[in-house]
Design an enzyme around this catalytic site. Structure first.
Site, mmCIF file in Angstrom:
data_model
loop_
_atom_site.group_PDB
_atom_site.id
_atom_site.type_symbol
_atom_site.label_atom_id
_atom_site.label_comp_id
_atom_site.label_asym_id
_atom_site.label_seq_id
_atom_site.Cartn_x
_atom_site.Cartn_y
_atom_site.Cartn_z
ATOM 1 N N CYS A 35 54.248 36.810 39.326
ATOM 2 C CA CYS A 35 53.140 37.545 38.712
ATOM 3 C C CYS A 35 52.280 36.521 37.969
ATOM 4 O O CYS A 35 52.656 35.352 37.860
ATOM 5 C CB CYS A 35 53.676 38.624 37.769
ATOM 6 S SG CYS A 35 54.935 38.037 36.647
ATOM 7 N N THR A 80 45.197 29.785 41.231
ATOM 8 C CA THR A 80 44.153 28.773 41.414
ATOM 9 C C THR A 80 42.930 29.005 40.528
ATOM 10 O O THR A 80 42.206 28.058 40.247
ATOM 11 C CB THR A 80 43.685 28.731 42.883
ATOM 12 O OG1 THR A 80 43.316 30.052 43.284
ATOM 13 C CG2 THR A 80 44.771 28.194 43.793
ATOM 14 N N ARG A 133 41.517 28.820 51.907
ATOM 15 C CA ARG A 133 40.433 29.538 51.235
ATOM 16 C C ARG A 133 40.533 29.424 49.703
ATOM 17 O O ARG A 133 39.610 29.802 48.994
ATOM 18 C CB ARG A 133 40.415 31.009 51.663
ATOM 19 C CG ARG A 133 41.577 31.798 51.174
ATOM 20 C CD ARG A 133 41.606 33.240 51.663
ATOM 21 N NE ARG A 133 42.957 33.741 51.622
ATOM 22 C CZ ARG A 133 43.588 34.173 50.534
ATOM 23 N NH1 ARG A 133 42.966 34.178 49.374
ATOM 24 N NH2 ARG A 133 44.824 34.584 50.576
ATOM 25 N N ASP A 253 53.453 40.366 42.180
ATOM 26 C CA ASP A 253 52.165 39.691 42.359
ATOM 27 C C ASP A 253 51.043 40.329 41.528
ATOM 28 O O ASP A 253 49.860 40.108 41.796
ATOM 29 C CB ASP A 253 51.748 39.600 43.834
ATOM 30 C CG ASP A 253 50.647 38.568 44.026
ATOM 31 O OD1 ASP A 253 50.546 37.635 43.214
ATOM 32 O OD2 ASP A 253 49.860 38.707 44.979
ATOM 33 N N ASN A 258 42.562 38.742 44.693
ATOM 34 C CA ASN A 258 41.955 38.739 46.032
ATOM 35 C C ASN A 258 42.398 39.864 46.947
ATOM 36 O O ASN A 258 42.241 39.758 48.159
ATOM 37 C CB ASN A 258 42.209 37.401 46.752
ATOM 38 C CG ASN A 258 41.532 36.263 46.061
ATOM 39 O OD1 ASN A 258 40.382 36.398 45.639
ATOM 40 N ND2 ASN A 258 42.228 35.158 45.910
#
Ligand code: 0GY
Length: 297
Positions: A35, A80, A133, A253, A258
């Site tokens: 997470c 990221t 990506r 998660d 996204n």
């Protein structure tokens, strides 16, 4: 205090405001081992090189979700959008009362002293993102060098990549001298057969390398069928849990960066667990014994 970032107007979904209470009761001491926390962005800004701008997802909201879902602990993974600035992660770890450990992102210029500070805060791994990506440059050059250094701290490596890229990355991954954890089963294309060559390569990687583990996570990302059953992901995850029961982890998660197709219901994600780990013995390993061995030995 800095400015608040505006989340991407398109392509970013705020997580589910009121996830259902799962029917499945996790065993006592269960760990949500994947997470994230984001921001608060006016204190811990997002990284200039980020590929998306989320909204804040606070540690308090994460703890509330943990309690609602019947979990006890979290492993917070650097995403990221925060680059190699781990301050938001460290802030969450330090205020978790020992109930959260972390996986950071570091560059090769990190000093031993900085690594040691991360260790003191509860970091136990370093993540490398090979999903094209999400990054400008694949972290291939840093990979082995950083792995050698973090081995001394008894940390592990977390890697994220897509199934189609595994043939190119395979030889790099087998050189790593530490435990490796692969995010989201190496993102199999679940429209392909579970006994086909692409998934076979992933299974070979685990079969031939006992230091490699995987998270059986993210049916919501991988499913072509969609919510809430995610049945097309079951054969892949179930196979992995059956064959490698001592090397699997599970996580929500949250807050689902996204996710474009739908907003996942975290309660439904917890109810996916008994479909991929159908016995109490497998559930205990997946949710308690395996993550505890790695993060709270
Ligand atoms: C995840 C998945 C994603 C994002 C990241 O670090 C990240 O930004 O991992 C994704 O976009 O698939 O595990 O959070």
């Amino acid at each position: 205090m800095g400015h608040k970032f505006q989340m991407d107007p398109k392509g970013w979904r705020v997580w589910h405001p009121s996830p259902t209470k799962p029917i499945f009761t996790p065993p006592p001491g269960a760990v949500d081992a994947h997470c994230h926390v984001f921001g608060p962005s006016d204190i811990f800004p997002f990284a200039p090189e980020r590929k998306y701008t989320p909204c804040d997802a606070s540690k308090e909201q994460l703890w509330a979700l943990r309690d609602h879902l019947g979990f006890s602990r979290n492993v917070i993974v650097q995403a990221t959008c925060h680059g190699a600035d781990n301050r938001s992660l460290l802030d969450a770890l330090r205020s978790s009362g020992g109930l959260a450990k972390g996986v950071a992102t570091v560059r090769r210029d990190i000093t031993d002293r900085e690594l040691s500070a991360l260790n003191d805060a509860g970091v136990r791994g370093v993540r490398f993102n090979f999903v094209k990506r999400l990054v400008d440059v694949l972290p291939t050059d840093d990979f082995i060098e950083i792995a050698q250094r973090i081995k001394l701290l008894n940390w592990h490596i977390v890697i994220y990549f897509e199934a189609a890229d595994l043939p190119d990355l395979y030889d790099l991954f087998v050189q790593v001298p530490t435990t490796i954890i692969i995010d989201h089963m190496g993102r199999p294309d679940v429209t392909k057969p579970v006994d086909g060559p692409e998934f076979a390569l992933f299974l070979k990687l685990l079969r031939e390398n006992e230091n490699i583990w995987t998270k059986v996570t993210c049916p919501e990302r991988l499913s072509a069928e969609g919510p809430n059953e995610y049945n097309d992901v079951v054969p892949f995850a179930r196979h992995i849990v059956d064959e490698f029961p001592d090397r699997v982890l599970w996580g929500t998660d949250w807050p689902h960066p996204n996710m474009k197709s739908h907003t996942p219901d975290d309660g439904a994600l917890v109810d996916f667990i008994p479909k991929i780990a159908p016995t109490k013995v497998l559930q205990q390993k997946l949710l308690v014994d395996n993550p505890m061995r790695l993060y709270w030995p």
